[in-house]
Design a protein around this motif. Structure first.
Motif, mmCIF file in Angstrom:
data_model
loop_
_atom_site.group_PDB
_atom_site.id
_atom_site.type_symbol
_atom_site.label_atom_id
_atom_site.label_comp_id
_atom_site.label_asym_id
_atom_site.label_seq_id
_atom_site.Cartn_x
_atom_site.Cartn_y
_atom_site.Cartn_z
ATOM 1 N N HIS A 39 0.706 -1.304 -0.034
ATOM 2 C CA HIS A 39 0.139 0.007 -0.012
ATOM 3 C C HIS A 39 0.714 1.205 0.185
ATOM 4 N N TYR A 40 0.220 2.544 -0.085
ATOM 5 C CA TYR A 40 0.806 3.777 -0.067
ATOM 6 C C TYR A 40 0.033 4.660 0.477
ATOM 7 N N HIS A 41 0.623 5.913 0.956
ATOM 8 C CA HIS A 41 -0.128 6.848 1.520
ATOM 9 C C HIS A 41 0.653 8.030 1.541
ATOM 10 N N TYR A 42 -0.103 9.385 1.455
ATOM 11 C CA TYR A 42 0.753 10.575 1.504
ATOM 12 C C TYR A 42 1.487 10.762 2.924
ATOM 13 N N TYR A 43 1.078 9.853 3.997
ATOM 14 C CA TYR A 43 1.676 10.208 5.156
ATOM 15 C C TYR A 43 3.398 9.367 5.240
ATOM 16 N N ILE A 44 4.135 10.009 5.901
ATOM 17 C CA ILE A 44 5.514 9.598 6.241
ATOM 18 C C ILE A 44 5.349 8.624 7.247
ATOM 19 N N GLU A 45 6.100 7.481 7.264
ATOM 20 C CA GLU A 45 5.802 6.203 8.136
ATOM 21 C C GLU A 45 7.181 5.920 8.728
ATOM 22 N N LEU A 46 7.001 5.613 9.993
ATOM 23 C CA LEU A 46 8.248 4.827 10.826
ATOM 24 C C LEU A 46 7.722 3.595 11.398
ATOM 25 N N LEU A 47 8.449 2.628 11.330
ATOM 26 C CA LEU A 47 8.523 1.442 12.046
ATOM 27 C C LEU A 47 9.616 1.142 12.898
ATOM 28 N N TYR A 48 9.308 0.779 14.309
ATOM 29 C CA TYR A 48 10.487 0.573 15.105
ATOM 30 C C TYR A 48 10.092 -0.774 15.693
ATOM 31 N N CYS A 49 11.028 -1.763 15.725
ATOM 32 C CA CYS A 49 10.966 -3.224 15.873
ATOM 33 C C CYS A 49 11.138 -3.597 17.422
ATOM 34 N N ILE A 50 10.105 -3.963 17.989
ATOM 35 C CA ILE A 50 10.134 -4.026 19.462
ATOM 36 C C ILE A 50 10.694 -5.777 19.702
ATOM 37 N N SER A 51 10.260 -6.607 19.122
ATOM 38 C CA SER A 51 10.666 -7.990 19.011
ATOM 39 C C SER A 51 10.448 -8.916 17.623
ATOM 40 N N GLY A 52 11.034 -9.932 17.533
ATOM 41 C CA GLY A 52 11.036 -10.853 16.482
ATOM 42 C C GLY A 52 11.855 -10.110 15.128
ATOM 43 N N LYS A 53 11.608 -10.698 13.977
ATOM 44 C CA LYS A 53 12.074 -10.092 12.801
ATOM 45 C C LYS A 53 11.021 -10.317 11.858
ATOM 46 N N ALA A 54 11.351 -9.426 10.919
ATOM 47 C CA ALA A 54 10.515 -9.215 9.252
ATOM 48 C C ALA A 54 11.251 -8.973 8.443
ATOM 49 N N GLN A 55 10.480 -8.755 7.326
ATOM 50 C CA GLN A 55 11.142 -8.174 5.849
ATOM 51 C C GLN A 55 10.301 -7.071 5.466
ATOM 52 N N VAL A 56 10.818 -6.068 5.162
ATOM 53 C CA VAL A 56 9.875 -4.930 4.831
ATOM 54 C C VAL A 56 10.379 -4.548 3.248
ATOM 55 N N PHE A 57 9.408 -4.511 2.287
ATOM 56 C CA PHE A 57 9.586 -4.210 1.140
ATOM 57 C C PHE A 57 9.124 -2.822 0.807
ATOM 58 N N ILE A 58 10.191 -1.791 0.185
ATOM 59 C CA ILE A 58 9.771 -0.570 -0.110
ATOM 60 C C ILE A 58 10.123 -0.237 -1.538
ATOM 61 N N SER A 59 9.154 0.052 -2.196
ATOM 62 C CA SER A 59 9.360 0.138 -3.706
ATOM 63 C C SER A 59 10.354 -0.782 -4.350
ATOM 64 N N GLY A 60 10.147 -2.023 -4.211
ATOM 65 C CA GLY A 60 10.445 -3.073 -4.720
ATOM 66 C C GLY A 60 11.949 -3.774 -4.266
ATOM 67 N N LYS A 61 12.385 -2.832 -3.162
ATOM 68 C CA LYS A 61 13.678 -3.434 -2.477
ATOM 69 C C LYS A 61 13.160 -4.337 -1.043
ATOM 70 N N SER A 62 14.033 -5.069 -0.794
ATOM 71 C CA SER A 62 13.761 -5.906 0.556
ATOM 72 C C SER A 62 14.576 -5.279 1.363
ATOM 73 N N TYR A 63 14.280 -5.246 2.699
ATOM 74 C CA TYR A 63 15.063 -4.973 3.948
ATOM 75 C C TYR A 63 14.886 -5.630 5.227
ATOM 76 N N ASP A 64 16.043 -6.166 5.730
ATOM 77 C CA ASP A 64 15.674 -6.858 6.969
ATOM 78 C C ASP A 64 15.497 -6.058 8.125
ATOM 79 N N PHE A 65 14.552 -6.457 9.004
ATOM 80 C CA PHE A 65 13.954 -5.704 10.224
ATOM 81 C C PHE A 65 14.042 -6.327 11.335
ATOM 82 N N TYR A 66 14.987 -5.886 12.085
ATOM 83 C CA TYR A 66 15.331 -6.701 13.289
ATOM 84 C C TYR A 66 14.777 -5.975 14.614
ATOM 85 N N VAL A 67 15.019 -6.497 16.053
ATOM 86 C CA VAL A 67 14.925 -5.775 17.075
ATOM 87 C C VAL A 67 15.628 -4.520 17.158
ATOM 88 N N GLY A 68 14.997 -3.345 17.362
ATOM 89 C CA GLY A 68 15.763 -2.217 17.752
ATOM 90 C C GLY A 68 16.079 -1.564 16.644
#
Length: 301
Positions: A39-68
């Protein structure tokens, strides 16, 4: 195999009948799968990982997302979040209108700092790792935003705005210390910014049509020669380069989030020739549209 869903523009919901210029919540997930569809939106967005891990995809690029870690998503960037393990993941989500970064009246000196976050073409740093931010105020500011938003004590709106400003001040200083070019021209004039914003807005609304430097110049009440000089001096590239860049950025979204074929996507973004579209895509992305779609449209768990 995970397939990215068709993207959509997310709207900020009313809270108790009030439309706040920001929103904050904790996102949780257990088991592998999609945490947030594309999805997308006009808003700026911040994500802050508290626990676990995930992958974030932004404009076709993959980023690892870990605690902290903190992830920065610019205005209008297509993004999604996937959980790649069975463990629970939990992260704070902060979304806000870019105008929150301004004071009561938008001024030139503020605009030059906010610009890098309002153009989804920006390629600045997306992930701030735990090692980078753990000894800064950023984790405390983000937790503070969540607490203020949920408790809604007297003056919470000011507290949230101040915390968001604090986060972005630290981001900008971090980039400045690294010597990153933020495209900030300290001599830029308010009239120049207004002209540029008018051009950007016009291109955003009409890039899929047969537009040219001549037609945009006419729409902005400028002569072609003046417009060409003005745009090149202000943006650092010719208008045709910028238009192609915008179109290729939009093509990324369509390749990522729709089932349109290459020819259809080329026409959708304003190219009458699919071969020219492929040529421009390769020029900007060093990969063909077909290769891009194969690379980013399917993911193995």
């Amino acid at each position: 195999m995970l397939t990215i869903e068709t993207s959509y523009e997310e709207k900020i919901n009313l809270k108790e009948g009030i439309l706040y210029p920001f929103e904050c919540h904790i996102q949780k997930g257990l088991g592998k799968g999609i945490l947030a569809n594309a999805h997308y939106h006009y808003y700026i967005e911040l994500l802050y990982c508290i626990s676990g891990k995930a992958q974030v995809f932004i404009s076709g690029k993959s980023y690892d997302f870990y605690v902290g870690d903190m992830v920065l998503i610019n205005s209008r960037e297509v993004h999604s979040v996937y959980k790649t393990s069975e463990d629970e993941v939990e992260y704070i989500v902060v979304k806000f209108d870019p105008n929150v970064l301004y004071s009561t009246s938008i001024t030139v000196f503020e605009t030059k700092y906010v610009f890098p976050f309002t153009l989804n073409k920006s390629t600045h740093q997306k992930v701030f790792t735990n090692n980078e931010i753990k000894d800064t105020y950023i984790p405390g500011l983000l937790h503070g935003i969540f607490i203020e938003y949920n408790n809604k004590n007297y003056g919470f709106e000011l507290a949230i705005r101040n915390n968001i400003g604090g986060v972005f001040l630290l981001i900008l200083r971090n980039w400045y210390d690294k010597g990153l070019d933020l495209n900030i021209n300290t001599n830029i004039k308010e009239n120049t910014l207004k002209k540029l914003q008018g051009i950007f807005d016009y291109v955003d609304k009409n890039y899929m049509s047969d537009i040219s430097a001549e037609s945009v110049a006419s729409n902005c009440n400028m002569s072609y020669s003046y417009f060409s000089r003005f745009f090149k001096a202000s943006v650092g590239k010719a208008f045709s380069q910028y238009l192609n860049y915008v179109r290729i950025t939009e093509a990324e979204k369509l390749l990522l989030c729709t089932n349109l074929n290459i020819t259809e996507i080329g026409m959708e973004i304003g190219y009458t020739s699919s071969s020219y579209f492929i040529q421009q895509f390769k020029h900007y992305k060093n990969i063909s549209p077909k290769q891009f779609k194969i690379k980013f449209n399917l993911y193995d768990n």
